[in-house]
Design an enzyme around this catalytic site. Structure first.
Site, PDB file in Angstrom:
ATOM      1  N   LEU A  14      31.507  71.109  53.568  1.00  0.00           N
ATOM      2  CA  LEU A  14      31.323  70.493  54.890  1.00  0.00           C
ATOM      3  C   LEU A  14      30.551  69.190  54.770  1.00  0.00           C
ATOM      4  O   LEU A  14      30.663  68.314  55.606  1.00  0.00           O
ATOM      5  CB  LEU A  14      30.544  71.441  55.801  1.00  0.00           C
ATOM      6  N   ARG A  16      27.375  66.928  52.129  1.00  0.00           N
ATOM      7  CA  ARG A  16      26.440  66.987  51.023  1.00  0.00           C
ATOM      8  C   ARG A  16      25.166  66.261  51.397  1.00  0.00           C
ATOM      9  O   ARG A  16      25.214  65.177  51.959  1.00  0.00           O
ATOM     10  CB  ARG A  16      27.096  66.306  49.825  1.00  0.00           C
ATOM     11  N   GLY A  17      24.029  66.846  51.104  1.00  0.00           N
ATOM     12  CA  GLY A  17      22.745  66.198  51.355  1.00  0.00           C
ATOM     13  C   GLY A  17      21.990  66.056  50.061  1.00  0.00           C
ATOM     14  O   GLY A  17      22.526  66.324  48.982  1.00  0.00           O
ATOM     15  N   ALA A  18      20.742  65.659  50.187  1.00  0.00           N
ATOM     16  CA  ALA A  18      19.954  65.420  48.977  1.00  0.00           C
ATOM     17  C   ALA A  18      19.604  66.711  48.255  1.00  0.00           C
ATOM     18  O   ALA A  18      19.349  66.704  47.063  1.00  0.00           O
ATOM     19  CB  ALA A  18      18.683  64.671  49.342  1.00  0.00           C
ATOM     20  N   VAL A  22      26.754  71.728  51.509  1.00  0.00           N
ATOM     21  CA  VAL A  22      26.987  72.792  52.478  1.00  0.00           C
ATOM     22  C   VAL A  22      28.484  73.093  52.532  1.00  0.00           C
ATOM     23  O   VAL A  22      29.309  72.170  52.628  1.00  0.00           O
ATOM     24  CB  VAL A  22      26.459  72.408  53.873  1.00  0.00           C
ATOM     25  N   LYS A  48      24.654  76.784  51.998  1.00  0.00           N
ATOM     26  CA  LYS A  48      24.110  75.602  51.336  1.00  0.00           C
ATOM     27  C   LYS A  48      23.827  75.976  49.882  1.00  0.00           C
ATOM     28  O   LYS A  48      22.962  76.820  49.611  1.00  0.00           O
ATOM     29  CB  LYS A  48      22.829  75.151  52.024  1.00  0.00           C
ATOM     30  N   ASP A 142      10.753  67.722  57.690  1.00  0.00           N
ATOM     31  CA  ASP A 142      11.861  66.791  57.483  1.00  0.00           C
ATOM     32  C   ASP A 142      12.667  66.657  58.764  1.00  0.00           C
ATOM     33  O   ASP A 142      13.890  66.682  58.743  1.00  0.00           O
ATOM     34  CB  ASP A 142      12.732  67.286  56.332  1.00  0.00           C
TER      35      ASP A 142
END
Ligand SMILES: Nc1ncnc2c1ncn2[C@@H]1O[C@H](COP(=O)(O)OP(=O)(O)OP(=O)(O)O)[C@@H](O)[C@H]1O
Length: 574
Positions: A14, A16-18, A22, A48, A142
């Site tokens: 779905l 991508r983060g740091a 996900v 995740k 965050d």
């Protein structure tokens, strides 16, 4: 479909983060009793999968297991529920409820700012989520639009705060080793930027930035570099746009106070924002308008803010700092981060450093605790002696340490080579189309639930806003899960060294390791030819033959000699 543990299948990425990727995933069978939600076979969930760097770091695995009960017990209507945690080999994954909708960052980008009423009501729900987590001793650290998911019910939207606990997981010496992340400069509280003790007030600062961004479309502090943005958090006052009504500005300004002790508690923030929304909406009566104008009185600070684990003097994650701990001294010199063993960074995980000089306010800053690469020799922190005025600002060290990174949180096709599972996704990201064709902001159905648009100034006019029911604060549930089994806590293998590329720039496709030999033979051949032709060697030997003649002469001599040897040996054998 790739299995994750024995209970889930990953279907498609779905985003991508740091901290990881996900995935949309499906339940294979009901999870075990240790899961908060056991689920049913066939049920869709979001998983995740944390980055390999996190999963292969023993510190983080331990923390992941220790935080298990905290993550699983955080339940609130405005928090994305963590259903289960999977630890399997080198894989760490959080199983969450799947939220069908965009995140707030993307929504803002696609639809533009909210009306003041809409922004106030949406932020009030986020403040509800913060109030519940702070009461449970959990600080998000965050908070930013990308961590708010919007679940859509018809033309209504329901915000859900996600990534709780990720900052806590990532707040590990392992991460600083890799110079990964530690915050999103646009949302970093001044005390985080300076490495001072952090409390739940950092989330209130983040909520203030988010609220400002919702009404204006951009965060209050921006600049040509991350460092510039951070300096503004430390010293600049936010500029008030004329479109923000007075009561809403009062709330924003209080959330953005440099001194964390002057920021409201999350609970008071939620109450204040609902009062403001009622008073500035188009249906407001005179009492509501008066209440909104007096909102400042509602914004009392939290007398016992939850502490961020790892803050100096704080060993217990659930410990509550006494009021006034880490008090802000506006006259204090910029100090070097007083880090103890733990890196205390800005609002931890998320974004990553921008390109050099890029004006990306979401870039991520790595913490560089004393002794870490990137720190200036002699720099020991505020309590450590040196660190005089000539020393670089801690952010400069952090910037330097992170310069080699340029990775941004993004929602896009996932490169299979970068997939932490080393798996080729079955299809590209295909998020459902959540947005109807773009309309003028005043007619956006998505925001109808947050109050009507401000027409003709709108401030103080009647409105159709019906405040949502305030959620009762969640009581901490008794810990449902036994501590992780001891075998899980055995030391894990050391993180793999990154693969080194060959320094040899010469590449002959298909020849593999033969290329060096071939190259050497050619060099020898050419060199001998040059020596033969250009040096007086021919004359000294006295043959007068050219290089090729001499070569073939030698060749015949050698083959003749070998032939003689063969003949000699065979005759001697007879
Ligand atoms: N529970 C969920 N359901 C549906 N989509 C999700 C869920 N959680 C995250 N996503 C989507 O996955 C994408 C990546 O999420 P992630 O949290 O890794 O991103 P991020 O917040 O940008 O990362 P980070 O905070 O680590 O920088 C986001 O675009 C988000 O919309």
């Amino acid at each position: 479909m790739r299995p994750v543990g024995s209970k889930y299948f990953l279907e498609e990425p779905l985003g991508r983060g740091a901290t990881g990727t996900v995935w949309r995933a499906r339940q294979r069978e009901a999870a075990g009793a240790e899961a908060a939600v056991q689920g049913q076979p066939g049920e869709t969930v979001a998983i995740k999968v944390l980055k390999e760097e996190l999963a292969s770091d023993p510190d983080i695995v331990m923390r992941f297991l220790r935080e298990r009960s905290v993550l699983l017990r955080l339940t609130h209507p405005n928090i994305v529920r963590v259903r289960d945690l999977v630890v399997e080999g080198d894989l760490l994954a959080l199983v969450m409820d799947l939220v069908d909708g965009p995140d707030l960052h993307r929504y803002l980008r696609e639809n533009g700012p909210f009306s003041p009423v809409g922004a106030a009501l949406l932020t009030a729900q986020i403040a509800d989520a913060l109030a519940a987590s702070h009461a449970d001793g959990v600080v998000h650290r965050d908070l930013k639009p990308a961590n708010v998911l919007l679940r859509q019910y018809g033309d209504q939207m329901h915000p859900l705060l996600t990534d709780f606990g990720i900052a806590r997981l990532a707040d590990s010496p392992g991460l600083t080793r890799t110079h990964e992340f530690v915050g999103t400069p646009a949302y970093v509280a001044p005390e985080s930027a300076e490495g001072r003790p952090q409390t739940s007030a950092v989330d209130i600062y983040g909520a203030g930035i988010l609220l400002y961004e919702l009404v204006t479309g951009r965060p209050p502090f921006s600049g040509g570099s991350a460092l510039e943005v951070l300096h503004q958090h430390l010293s600049a006052e936010p500029r008030r746009p004329s479109t923000i009504p007075d009561p809403l500005w009062t709330v924003i300004e209080r959330c953005l106070r440099k001194n964390p002790d002057e920021r409201p508690s999350a609970e008071n923030l939620a109450r204040g924002l609902r009062t403001v929304a009622e008073g500035i909406g188009v249906h407001a009566n005179s009492a509501q308008i008066a209440a909104a104008e007096g909102v400042g009185a509602l914004l009392a600070p939290d007398p016992a803010p939850a502490a961020v684990p790892g803050a100096p003097g704080d060993a217990d994650p659930t410990q509550v700092l006494p009021h006034g701990a880490g008090a802000y001294d506006p006259n204090a010199a910029t100090s070097v981060m007083p880090h103890t063993g733990h890196p205390v960074g800005a609002a931890d995980p998320t974004a990553v450093l921008p390109n050099r000089g890029a004006a990306d306010p979401t870039a991520v800053m790595p913490p560089v605790p004393p002794g870490q690469p990137g720190q200036q020799p002699g720099q020991q922190g505020a309590t450590g002696g040196p660190g005089g005025p000539e020393d670089p600002h801690p952010w400069q060290n952090q910037l330097r340490a992170a310069r080699d990174r340029n990775e941004q949180t993004q929602v896009q096709y996932l490169d299979p080579n970068e997939d932490p599972l080393r798996r080729r996704p079955q299809r590209q990201v295909a998020r459902p189309q959540q947005q109807p064709p773009q309309q003028p902001r005043q007619q956006r159905p998505q925001q109808a639930g947050y109050g009507q648009p401000q027409q003709g100034g709108g401030y103080g006019q009647p409105q159709q806003y019906a405040p949502p029911q305030q959620q009762p604060r969640q009581q901490p549930r008794p810990q449902r899960h036994a501590p992780p089994p001891p075998e899980r806590q055995e030391p894990r293998r050391a993180p793999r060294e990154p693969r080194q590329r060959s320094a040899n720039p010469m590449k002959i496709p298909g020849l593999g390791c033969l290329k060096g030999c071939l190259f050497t033979i050619i060099i020898l051949f050419v060199a001998s030819w040059l020596i033969w032709e250009l040096s007086p060697l021919q004359d000294w030997i006295g043959t007068g033959r050219g290089y090729w003649q001499e070569l073939s002469h030698w060749y015949h001599q050698v083959t003749g000699f070998i032939g003689d040897l063969g003949g000699g040996s065979s005759s001697s054998g007879q």
